[in-house]
Structure formats: C-alpha cells, structure tokens
Enzyme design. Structure first.
Site, PDB file in Angstrom:
ATOM      1  N   GLY A  26      79.565 -11.077  20.820  1.00  0.00           N
ATOM      2  CA  GLY A  26      78.458 -12.006  21.002  1.00  0.00           C
ATOM      3  C   GLY A  26      78.896 -13.291  21.664  1.00  0.00           C
ATOM      4  CB  THR A  27      81.901 -15.028  21.867  1.00  0.00           C
ATOM      5  OG1 THR A  27      81.548 -15.064  20.487  1.00  0.00           O
ATOM      6  CG2 THR A  27      82.372 -16.408  22.291  1.00  0.00           C
ATOM      7  CB  VAL A  28      79.999 -15.362  27.280  1.00  0.00           C
ATOM      8  CG1 VAL A  28      80.422 -15.561  28.736  1.00  0.00           C
ATOM      9  CG2 VAL A  28      79.326 -14.016  27.104  1.00  0.00           C
ATOM     10  CD  GLN A  82      75.779 -17.684  24.185  1.00  0.00           C
ATOM     11  OE1 GLN A  82      76.456 -16.729  24.570  1.00  0.00           O
ATOM     12  NE2 GLN A  82      74.780 -17.547  23.341  1.00  0.00           N
ATOM     13  CB  SER A  83      79.367 -17.546  20.129  1.00  0.00           C
ATOM     14  OG  SER A  83      79.462 -16.515  19.172  1.00  0.00           O
TER      15      SER A  83
END
Length: 256
Positions: free
Chosen positions: A75-77, A93-94
């Site tokens: 879920g993280t970028v 971002q997560s």
C-alpha cells in the site's frame, strides 16, 4: 519422443517444472481470477516478478500439493526527484494495511489510510487512542544533508522494515562508501522479534555464523520480498545527480 536426441533427465526435469508451475498458476487463478467489474483481482501483484520468484521457489524435486499463494499487497509508494536548480523532493504515500481504511472521500477516489492501527487501546500506553492524536507509524521520507547542504532524498518502504532499511542504506552510503545503486543492492537483515533476525541469502555466511555465535537467532530468508523497497538520489560535489533504484521490486531511474 522416439527418434529425437535428448537427455532424458533434463527432459523429465523440464516437464516436472512445467507441471508444477501450471499447478501453482491454476491454484492462484481459481482463488483470485474473477470478473474485475465485480471483484478486486490483484492483476499487477499476480504478474509481478517478485511474486513469480516467490512461487518458483516452491518447485522442488518432488510433486507438491498446489495451494494458492498470497500476492504482495503493497500500500506504499516512494519516489524522489531532483533538478538542476537544486530542488529536491522526498515523497512517500501509504494506505497501509490492505487498501487502507476502506473509506473513500466522496467524489475524489482518494482512499483514506488506516495508520491508526498502530494505536493502543491500553489507556496506560504512550500511543493510546485519543482524539486528534497522530499514531506511531513508519512513514519515513528520508533526506540526507551535510553541513546544511542538501545531499539527496532517499526512502525504503516496507512497514516495520522501513526504519531498519533506512539505517542499513545510510550505513552503506556513509560508513562503507557505496554508491546509491550498490547501497540498495547490498544484502539486508531484518529483526523480527526477540533475538530472531532474518538475513537475505546473499549475506556472507561467515557473518551470519559469527552473529549466531553471539547469541542471535540468525535465520536465512527464503525470499527478498520483505526486505524493503527503496530509491535514492545523490548529488555529487560537482552537481552531478546519481540515482539508484530497488532491485527487489519494480523501480526505475528516469532522467530528462
């Protein structure tokens, strides 16, 4: 196959691996593949190189009983950027677990995170649940400076591997003098609990054995999917920008 010149052992191995791969593919397909308009199908995760490698490692010399796997749910970028004028950005971002809270801001498509999962319901705990309180979390967009001058942004995603990965990457850069790509390529370790520490299989055996003799519960990891995913930009003294990208997952260094 009579009349063909082939090594029987090699042929049996090839057929065996194809059969096992097909069994695993069908096991995943029967669990995850559906009408994408009616259900969530993790297409990118199922087709990712890291998941394919995870499933490939299950194939041995003997036939296995196929079972669906668990595709990676990231879920993280993280991304970083820099330009010739000296501007630099370290961005992460997560949504956190699964797809975050499952709540979407009406009319925007923006999913809300569930970082509050790390709150405690124990009233005596420092991170206890309270209105307007920020939870303990591992969202760390990193940035390195030297004598008040920016050196560059970096980040390593991966839940509670994130702070551990940051320490190791910075150590590789500053203490061992590795360039950004080598710093990301280097094998990593991960503390799990108690005295248990996992090591990537590229870690020199003598180091792991020495740590075990000091009382660590040193274990070899079967794959590298849990050891974080990072990106780095490093500005040299002459202004040249050097980029590094994570070899354990999808990543890219782009210049223009």
């Amino acid at each position: 196959m009579k009349g063909f010149d082939f090594d029987e052992r090699d042929t049996v191995d090839t057929y065996h691996k194809q059969l096992e791969a097909m069994k695993l593919a069908f096991a995943d397909g029967q669990k995850y593949i559906a009408d994408p308009a009616r259900s969530h199908v993790p297409i990118q995760a199922l087709l990712s190189d890291s998941y394919a490698e995870q499933r490939r490692r299950l194939i041995g010399r003997s036939a296995l009983e196929p079972a669906p796997g668990e595709p990676p749910q990231g879920g993280t970028v993280y991304l970083c950027t820099a330009d010739a004028d000296g501007h630099m950005v370290s961005f992460i971002q997560s949504n956190y677990m699964g797809f975050g809270s499952g709540l979407v801001v009406p009319g925007t498509g923006i999913a809300l995170h569930n970082r509050g999962h790390n709150f405690s319901l124990d009233p005596s705990h420092a991170n206890r649940l309270e209105p307007g309180k920020k939870p303990y979390h591992t969202i760390i967009p990193g940035f390195i400076t030297h004598k008040d001058r920016p050196v560059g942004p970096f980040g390593v995603m991966g839940g509670f591997m994130q702070p551990q990965g940051h320490v190791q990457v910075v150590m590789n850069l500053l203490d061992f003098g590795l360039n950004p790509q080598a710093a990301l390529d280097a094998p990593r370790w991960q503390w799990l609990k108690g005295k248990t520490v996992e090591f990537e299989h590229q870690t020199p055996a003598h180091l792991v054995q020495a740590l075990a003799r000091r009382g660590h519960d040193a274990q070899w990891a079967l794959n590298s999917t849990t050891f974080g995913r990072g990106q780095i930009i490093w500005r040299l003294e002459n202004g040249v920008l050097v980029g590094g990208t994570e070899p354990r997952t999808d990543g890219q260094v782009a210049a223009w």
